[in-house]
Design an enzyme around this catalytic site. Structure first.
Site, PDB file in Angstrom:
ATOM      1  CB  SER A   1      -0.949  -0.028   1.201  1.00  0.00           C
ATOM      2  OG  SER A   1      -1.977   0.916   1.057  1.00  0.00           O
TER       3      SER A   1
ATOM      4  CG  ASP B   1      -5.723  -2.760  -4.618  1.00  0.00           C
ATOM      5  OD1 ASP B   1      -6.554  -2.016  -4.054  1.00  0.00           O
ATOM      6  OD2 ASP B   1      -4.503  -2.650  -4.469  1.00  0.00           O
TER       7      ASP B   1
ATOM      8  CG  HIS C   1      -5.256  -2.562  -0.668  1.00  0.00           C
ATOM      9  ND1 HIS C   1      -4.536  -1.981  -1.687  1.00  0.00           N
ATOM     10  CD2 HIS C   1      -4.803  -1.969   0.476  1.00  0.00           C
ATOM     11  CE1 HIS C   1      -3.698  -1.092  -1.193  1.00  0.00           C
ATOM     12  NE2 HIS C   1      -3.833  -1.065   0.110  1.00  0.00           N
TER      13      HIS C   1
END
Length: 747
Positions: A610, A690, A722
Site C-alpha cells: 500500500s 484492488d 488490496h
C-alpha cells in the site's frame, strides 16, 4: 503436604513435557493452524462469554467461523474442547482451558445476546448466503438447545443486533434503492432484480455517479440499508414463517457507511424505540468524508441528522444505558480520513455536543485516536482503546466527576471536565462489560501471539467512584499449545533522531536461535496507510515473526505519518510523501546498522505494501542501498492513480488538490517520474480486485522495470483485492516473497 506433592508432580510433568518439545522456527503452516478469535459478548447474567472463532483449512482453502463459549464463573465450567485437535498437554495453561464450541454443525459468526440471555442471534451461510439465525441457550449448562433461521433475504443479511427491549432485531443488507416504495413488496423487488442480474446474458453496468466500486467489489447499483424485524417469541419450536423486515434507511444512500471492521456504525436506544446510524448524504461521497449521525424510530419514518453542523466524519454511535447520551467518534477536518478521532458526547435532551478527549491541561494532552469504546452500566464511565507508541492501551473516563488533583508522573490525564485513566498496557480492542460493571472483557494481541480474550476486574469498583484496582488475566488459551512449540523473538524498540529533528521510533525482531556473534541479512518492512504503524500486534498478512523465522533480522520504522505519536506527527506526511518519511526510513536503518553489530548492511532487502509499496517504488528511484525490493499494491503513477481509485478524498487531501489543479504536487512525489534511476531488482505484487490502488499501477510498474532491463518479476492475483486473504493465495504470497529475498540476500 498432599497439595504440595500434587503441585510438584504437576510442575514435573510440565517440565518433562517442555523439555521434550524442541521449539522450531515459525512456519506458514503453523500460522494457518492458529485459531482466530472474535469479539467477546457477555451474557446478561454475567456468567458466560460467547464469541466466534475462525478455523482455517489450508487444504480446502477455506476460513470457517464457529461459536464458542467460556464461563466467567469457575463453578460453571465444563470440559474444554479448545485443544481437541492439539497434542495432549499436562499444563493447564497449555490447552486445558474452559472454552467450548457450542455450534459445530454449521458455520456461525457474530453472536449477539437477546436481553433475556435465553437466546442469541448469529450469522450463518448454512442455507446459502448469509442469513440471521437464532440459538436457544441453556443458561445453566452454557449449551445450545436448538437453532433456527430467522430471515431469508435474497440480498443476504449481516451485522445483526438485538434491541435492548428484546422486541426487534436489526440487520444490514445491500439492496436496490429503486425498490423503496415499489409496487411489489421491497424484499420481492430486490429478489427479482437480483435474479434478473444473475441470469442476464449482458453483464454491462451503467454508472451514473462516483463510488461505483469500493475496496474490492463493484456496487452493482446497490446500497447498504438497515432493516428491522420483529423478534420471535421464546419457544422450543418456533414458527418457521419468515418475518417481513422493515427498511429503516430507504434512499439512494449507504446507511450504514462502508467499513472494514471495528465497532458498528449503528446502535439501538436503550428503550428499543430508536436507532442511530452513520450515513453520508453528500452529493459526491467519493470525495467526501462527511459521515453524519442520523436517528430514526424503529417504526420507520423521517430520519433526523444530529451532527449536520460538523462537515467532517461522525461515526460509531453508542447510547448510554440510561438513555441520556449518544457517544461517538468525530473528526474535525473535512476530507481528511486520518484526522484525530475524538470521543464525543451528544446530549439527547439538549442537543449539546462535548468532546471528552480534546482539552489539554497541565503538561499533557491526550493526542491519540480513540478506537473501540463502551459505556459502563451506570452510564458514568466510558472505556476505550487508543494507539500509543506501538501499543493500544485500555483507558477509562469518569463523566461529570470533578477533578481534584493531578501529579507529575501520573498516568492519568486531566482534560478539564473529565479525567482519562489508563487501565492496562497492551494492544487491546473489542471491549465488553459485565452488567454489574466490575469486569471488562477485551481482546488482546501481541507480536508473538494472535488475539485472545482477556478479563480485567476492578477489585475496588464502586458506582460513581474514581477508585480502581485493576487485575487482568487471560481468559482464553486457544493457541497456547501451538505457540509453545515455536521459537519467536520479542519485539525490541529503539529511538533515533529523524526528519525535522523529531524523535522517531523503530522496532527490531531477531531470528530464532539468534547468535550475536554472527551477521544476519535484513528484511526492512515499510507499513501502509500511510497513517498506520508497526507495534506489538499480530498480523496474518505481514507477520514480522514469520519474516524473521528463516534467519533474518526484521527492522521496522514508524516514520512521520505513523499513528500513535500525536496528530502533528501524523499530519507531517500530508503533501510530503517522499520527503520526511523517506528520511526517517533511511536514518532509522542507519541507526540500526550502527548500533546492532549483527546486522549485515551489505545484505538488505526492503518490502512494503500500500503506502509501503509506494515507498518501495520511491526508494527504487532514490537509493541503491538495497539489494532487492518487494512492492505490493503500491502507487507508481500518482496522476493516473487519482483517476483509478474509488476514495478520491484520500488523494485530494494527501496531494493537496487534484492533478488538474495541483499537478506539480502529484508529479513531484510520483515514483514513475524517477524511473530513469531504477536498477534494484524488484518483485511486484498486485491484485485484480484492488480498487484502492488499481491493478494498472502494478502493470505499469512491471512494464517499466522490464523495459529498463531491471531484474523483476510480478505476482498477480486475479481473485484478490488490496489484501491477500485466501489461505492458499497467502501461502503462495509468502513463498514467492521469501524466495525473492533469499535469491538476492539469502545465505
Amino acid at each position: 503436604m498432599r497439595r504440595i506433592l500434587l503441585a510438584f508432580l504437576s510442575f514435573l510433568a510440565f517440565a518433562l513435557f517442555a523439555a521434550g518439545q524442541a521449539k522450531h522456527p515459525f512456519t506458514f503452516e503453523d500460522m494457518m493452524k492458529l485459531k482466530r478469535v472474535g469479539d467477546p459478548q457477555v451474557s446478561p447474567d454475567g456468567k458466560w462469554v460467547i464469541f466466534s472463532v475462525v478455523d482455517v483449512d489450508l487444504a480446502a482453502n477455506t476460513k470457517t467461523p464457529h461459536i464458542w463459549i467460556v464461563p466467567l464463573n469457575s463453578q460453571t465450567q465444563g470440559p474444554s474442547t479448545a485443544a481437541k485437535d492439539s497434542q495432549a498437554n499436562p499444563s493447564s495453561s497449555l490447552g486445558m482451558t474452559s472454552e467450548r464450541e457450542i455450534i459445530a454443525d454449521q458455520d456461525a459468526d457474530r453472536p449477539r445476546w437477546a436481553p433475556d440471555g435465553k437466546r442469541f442471534a448469529f450469522l450463518s451461510t448454512k442455507d446459502g448466503g448469509s442469513q440471521i439465525w437464532i440459538a436457544n441457550f441453556d443458561r445453566g449448562t452454557g449449551s445450545v438447545t436448538g437453532t433456527y433461521q430467522l430471515v431469508s433475504v435474497a440480498t443476504e443479511a449481516g451485522g445483526e443486533l438485538w434491541s435492548p427491549d428484546g422486541g426487534n432485531i436489526l440487520f444490514t443488507s445491500d439492496v436496490y434503492p429503486e425498490c423503496d416504495g415499489a409496487p411489489a413488496p421491497e424484499q420481492e423487488c430486490n429478489a427479482k432484480k437480483l435474479k434478473e442480474a444473475e441470469q442476464s446474458k449482458v453483464k454491462a453496468q451503467l454508472f451514473t455517479h462516483l463510488l461505483y466500486r469500493h475496496w474490492n467489489a463493484y456496487k452493482e447499483g446497490k446500497r447498504s440499508h438497515i432493516f428491522v424485524v420483529t423478534a420471535p417469541p421464546l419457544s422450543d419450536l418456533p414458527d418457521r414463517v419468515f418475518r417481513r423486515p422493515i427498511d429503516l434507511t430507504p434512499g439512494d444512500y449507504d446507511a450504514p457507511v462502508f467499513s472494514l471492521g471495528g465497532q458498528d456504525d449503528y446502535a439501538f436506544s436503550p428503550d428499543g424505540k430508536e436507532i442511530c446510524y452513520a450515513s453520508n448524504h453528500d452529493k459526491n461521497p467519493a470525495a467526501s468524508t462527511n459521515n453524519d449521525l442520523w436517528i430514526v424510530p424503529v417504526t420507520g419514518g423521517q430520519a433526523k441528522d444530529i451532527t449536520a453542523d460538523n462537515p467532517a466524519s461522525d461515526s460509531t454511535p453508542l447510547y448510554s444505558p440510561d438513555g441520556r447520551y449518544i457517544a461517538y467518534r468525530a473528526q474535525q477536518r473535512p476530507g481528511y480520513e486520518s484526522d484525530r478521532f475524538r470521543l464525543m458526547l451528544y446530549d439527547r435532551k439538549t442537543g449539546e455536543k462535548t468532546s471528552l478527549t480534546d482539552v489539554s491541561s497541565f503538561a499533557e494532552t491526550f493526542d491519540h485516536w480513540v478506537g473501540t469504546f463502551a459505556f459502563a452500566p451506570d452510564s458514568w464511565r466510558i472505556y476505550f482503546v487508543a494507539e500509543d507508541q506501538g501499543e493500544s492501551p485500555l483507558y477509562w473516563i469518569d463523566l461529570g466527576v470533578p477533578v481534584t488533583s493531578w501529579g507529575p508522573g501520573d498516568k492519568d490525564i486531566t482534560t478539564g471536565k473529565v479525567q482519562i485513566h489508563e487501565v492496562d498496557q497492551g494492544f487491546d480492542d473489542d471491549i465488553a462489560i459485565t452488567k454489574d460493571g466490575r469486569a471488562l472483557l477485551f481482546t488482546r494481541m501481541s507480536l508473538k501471539a494472535p488475539t485472545e480474550i482477556y478479563q480485567a476486574n476492578d477489585t475496588c469498583y464502586e458506582m460513581n467512584s474514581k477508585s480502581d484496582c485493576w487485575q487482568s488475566e487471560q481468559l482464553t488459551h486457544f493457541n497456547d499449545v501451538i505457540l509453545s512449540q515455536i521459537a519467536m523473538s520479542p519485539l525490541e524498540s529503539f529511538w533515533f533522531t529523524g526528519a525535522n529533528g523529531d524523535r522517531v521510533e523503530g522496532f527490531l525482531v531477531k531470528p530464532p536461535n539468534f547468535d550475536a556473534s554472527k551477521k544476519y541479512p535484513v528484511k526492512f518492512l515499510i507499513h501502509g496507510g500511510p497513517q498506520g504503524a508497526w507495534g506489538d500486534d499480530w498480523s496474518y498478512r505481514w507477520n514480522p515473526e514469520l519474516f524473521a523465522a528463516n534467519g533474518y533480522v526484521v527492522i521496522m520504522i514508524n516514520f512521520h505519518g505513523s499513528t500513535g505519536y500525536g496528530q502533528k506527527f501524523i499530519d507531517a506526511i500530508n503533501g510530503d510523501w517522499g520527503g520526511a518519511p523517506f528520511e526517517d526510513l533511511m536514518k532509522g536503518l542507519d541507526y540500526a546498522e550502527q548500533h546492532y553489530s549483527f546486522i549485515d548492511k551489505n545484505r538488505e532487502c526492503a518490502l512494503g505494501a500500500s503506502y509501503g509499496g509506494y515507498m518501495i517504488n520511491w526508494i527504487e528511484g532514490h537509493t541503491d542501498r538495497f539489494k532487492c525490493l518487494v512492492s505490493h499494491d503500491g502507487m507508481f503513477n500518482a496522476e493516473s492513480a487519482w483517476g483509478d481509485t474509488e476514495e478520491l478524498w484520500f488523494n485530494d487531501w494527501e496531494f493537496k488538490g487534484t492533478p488538474y489543479n495541483n499537478r506539480e504536487m502529484y508529479r513531484k512525489w510520483s515514483p514513475h517520474e524517477y524511473a530513469k534511476n531504477f536498477k534494484t531488482p524488484m518483485l511486484v505484487v498486485h491484485g485484480q480486485r484492488d480498487y484502492r490502488l488499481d491493478v494498472s499501477q502494478g502493470f505499469d510498474l512491471f512494464t517499466t522495470l522490464q523495459m529498463l532491463g531491471v531484474p523483476s518479476e510480478m505476482l498477480y492475483f486475479p481473485d484478490e483485492g488490496h489484501w491477500v486473504l485466501k489461505p492458499q493465495n497467502s501461502k503462495l504470497w509468502y513463498e514467492t516473497v521469501n524466495a525473492w529475498v533469499d535469491r538476492w540476500i539469502g545465505k
